[in-house]
Design a protein around this motif. Structure first.
Motif, short mmCIF file in Angstrom:
data_model
loop_
_atom_site.label_atom_id
_atom_site.label_comp_id
_atom_site.label_asym_id
_atom_site.label_seq_id
_atom_site.Cartn_x
_atom_site.Cartn_y
_atom_site.Cartn_z
N GLU A 1 0.83 -1.21 0.00
CA GLU A 1 0.00 0.00 0.00
C GLU A 1 0.86 1.26 0.00
N ARG A 2 1.96 1.23 0.73
CA ARG A 2 2.84 2.40 0.82
C ARG A 2 3.61 2.64 -0.47
N ASP A 3 4.16 1.55 -1.07
CA ASP A 3 5.09 1.70 -2.18
C ASP A 3 4.54 1.30 -3.54
N GLY A 4 3.43 0.59 -3.58
CA GLY A 4 2.90 0.10 -4.84
C GLY A 4 3.31 -1.34 -5.09
N VAL A 5 2.96 -1.82 -6.27
CA VAL A 5 3.22 -3.21 -6.64
C VAL A 5 3.83 -3.29 -8.03
N ILE A 6 4.44 -4.42 -8.30
CA ILE A 6 4.99 -4.68 -9.63
C ILE A 6 3.85 -5.23 -10.49
N PRO A 7 3.55 -4.58 -11.60
CA PRO A 7 2.46 -5.06 -12.46
C PRO A 7 2.72 -6.51 -12.89
N GLY A 8 1.70 -7.33 -12.75
CA GLY A 8 1.79 -8.72 -13.17
C GLY A 8 2.37 -9.68 -12.14
N ALA A 9 2.95 -9.15 -11.07
CA ALA A 9 3.52 -10.03 -10.04
C ALA A 9 2.39 -10.67 -9.24
N LEU A 10 2.59 -11.92 -8.87
CA LEU A 10 1.66 -12.58 -7.96
C LEU A 10 1.93 -12.05 -6.56
N VAL A 11 0.89 -11.78 -5.82
CA VAL A 11 1.04 -11.37 -4.43
C VAL A 11 0.72 -12.57 -3.55
N VAL A 12 1.74 -13.04 -2.86
CA VAL A 12 1.59 -14.18 -1.95
C VAL A 12 2.38 -13.82 -0.70
#
Length: 130
Positions: A47-58
């Motif tokens: 939430e603070r930094d964002g995510v890598i597009p397409g990465a699975l979040v586990v």
């Protein structure tokens, strides 16, 4: 019982068991479809930094359950033990231990991202969110 070794020695030993990957190479492998990026950071960091597009979040506490190709709780992407998984944490420490754990499950191509999400972002690679 063996002598305690400390986390620095443990990391060195673990990392000696596989070849780590840098941000640009990880990006290229994911784009080419030859690797699956798996973000194990907890929700507050995403939430603070964002995510890598397409990465699975586990999240880390579910990693082995979700990526074991023989497991009853596996993700659809966990097709076989030849899957190339690139584990991503915040700075590249927890991901090393996680990749080693995946090796113990037979995912022999598992690795981790050198420098973690912070290195990915510093390299100017795509990030979604804040």
């Amino acid at each position: 019982m063996s002598e305690p070794i400390g986390i620095d020695v443990l990391l060195e030993r673990v990392r000696g068991g596989y070849q780590r990957i840098g941000p640009r190479d990880a990006h290229d492998a994911a784009e080419a479809g030859t690797a699956v990026l798996v973000d194990i950071r907890y929700a507050a960091l995403r939430e603070r930094d964002g995510v890598i597009p397409g990465a699975l979040v586990v999240e880390r506490n579910e990693l082995e359950w979700r990526l074991d190709p023989q497991g009853s709780h596996r993700l659809p992407e966990a097709t076989d033990h030849d899957l190339r998984v690139v584990v991503v944490c915040d700075e590249g420490y927890a991901s090393s231990l996680a990749a080693e754990s995946l090796h113990r499950l037979g995912l022999h191509r598992a690795t981790d991202l050198i420098g973690g999400f912070q290195a990915w972002r510093a390299a100017g690679l795509p990030v979604e969110g804040p």
